[in-house]
Design an enzyme around this catalytic site. Structure first.
Site: not given
Length: 417
Positions: A134, A214, A237, A375
């Site tokens: 990212h 993530q 997230k 991104c």
């Protein structure tokens, strides 16, 4: 973490997704006259009632600034705030709450590390990142490299979307000072073999930084078992509120690093002659923190801990298995990222259709996906595409929602065939 080919049927059967969905009010919304199918979890996850109630309870019954008040509300707020830090410590299996720093999110956390490690860098030193990072794990290092004369060196990925270990082994060398790599790719879903990479890096004295944004929605990382020096993630997230994130840092390194910002809370004593810094973790927490958000993040972690994590992972794996099975039903559709070990993320393109058009047409049918470069422009360049559409699944998604996605994609493809 589960391999794509593995599904634990017993655990899958024990996971009551409909009961879980009742904990997330927004999943009952309608969009454009259709039931919401939310498949943009890689960008931000939804929040269970437990998080909303915890934050509401904080504002109703204990709101005050933390650490400085000599009154009951200040004590309540401080206990809740520091209790949240302990919850995060347990979640990451950090050795001490002194190693848990509140930030605004993963991006700020990595900037804190990059700024703090800059004094260690000299011209010609190398910072290894991967081609799948990212921008938040590329740009801060580029900024530091520009200031110090160091160089950012990208580790290649394979066409399947896995880290190229031959590339890594060839680049990890005498000039390597920092390895900054994602635990799980936000575009590909690839789970990188970070424990092995960290072991190799540490043997050479290389500092290791993991972007866990993530990873944390899908499994609990163990920073002590991984052996990493830094680990960063964002609350939003992890089914928690926006505006807060976490940086885990090895205590010795945090002690040696300069503070990122100056102001209230991070000081021990201020005079016009000299200012001294507070102890960890407050040295890196200038100003009034996001107190309610910390309480909300702790509530999100507590909520997840009440679930059967093995069953949750198996249910998410089943969603990805179903999605992969249905790809062949959409002519011209191809998936970017087919690693053996991956989380439930599917980035795809359909021949003749721009990703943004796919997203708009899906939204008309009540389906939310992410489109664009995510991104991760260097990764898009590697695959020779301007962007992709991305469906990212969470444990509250259903197999029926996967079917709905592909029925909608089939309809879109027919319209433009």
């Amino acid at each position: 973490m589960t391999d794509l080919s593995v599904a634990n049927s017993a655990s899958k059967a024990s996971f009551d997704v409909e009961a879980v969905r009742r904990d997330f009010p927004i999943l009952s919304e309608q969009v454009n006259g259709k039931p919401l199918v939310y498949l943009d979890n890689g960008a931000s996850t939804h929040k269970p009632l437990a998080v909303m109630e915890a934050m509401d309870g904080y504002y109703r019954h204990m709101h005050s600034n933390v650490h400085r008040g000599s009154h009951t509300l200040g004590d309540r707020a401080t206990m809740a705030f520091e209790g949240a830090r302990e919850t995060v410590r347990r979640f990451l299996n950090a050795g001490s709450t002194r190693e848990i720093i509140w930030t605004r999110g993963t991006t700020e956390a990595i900037n804190v590390v990059a700024n703090g490690l800059a004094p260690r860098l000299r011209p010609g030193d190398e910072i290894l990142v991967s081609h799948m990072e990212h921008h938040s794990n590329i740009v801060p290092w580029q900024m530091v490299a520009e200031r110090t004369g160091a160089k950012v060196v990208p580790v290649q990925v394979t066409p399947e979307g896995e880290l190229d270990l031959d590339s890594f082994n060839s680049l990890l060398g005498e000039r390597t000072r920092i390895l900054a790599i994602t635990h799980v790719s936000n575009v590909l879903g690839t789970v990188n073999p970070v424990a092995a990479l960290i072991e190799q890096a540490r043997a050479r004295g290389v500092i290791t930084v993991l972007d866990g944004a993530q990873a944390v929605p899908h499994f609990k990382p163990d920073v002590q078992a991984l052996g990493c020096d830094f680990y960063a993630f964002s609350s939003h997230k992890l089914f928690g509120p926006t505006g807060i994130g976490v940086l885990y840092g090895r205590e010795q390194l945090l002690e040696e690093m300069p503070p990122f910002q100056g102001g209230g809370e991070m000081i021990e004593r201020v005079s016009f002659e000299r200012t001294t810094w507070s102890t960890l973790p407050y040295k890196f927490e200038a100003g009034t923190p996001a107190i309610a958000e910390a309480v909300g993040l702790a509530a999100a972690i507590d909520y997840l801990d009440r679930l059967d994590r093995r069953a949750m992972e198996a249910a998410e794996n089943a969603l990805l298995v179903r999605a992969n099975e249905l790809v062949a039903t959409v002519p011209g559709m191809s998936v970017i990222g087919t690693a053996v070990r991956k989380m439930p993320v599917m980035s795809f393109k359909i021949e003749g259709l721009h990703p943004s058009d796919i997203g708009t047409l899906l939204d008309q049918q009540g389906i939310a996906v992410r489109t664009g470069h995510h991104c991760a422009m260097p990764l898009m360049d590697f695959y020779g595409v301007p962007g992709t559409a991305r469906a990212s699944f969470a444990f509250y998604n259903t197999l029926e929602e996967v079917d709905t996605l592909f029925a909608a994609l089939q309809k879109i493809q027919r319209l433009f065939a």
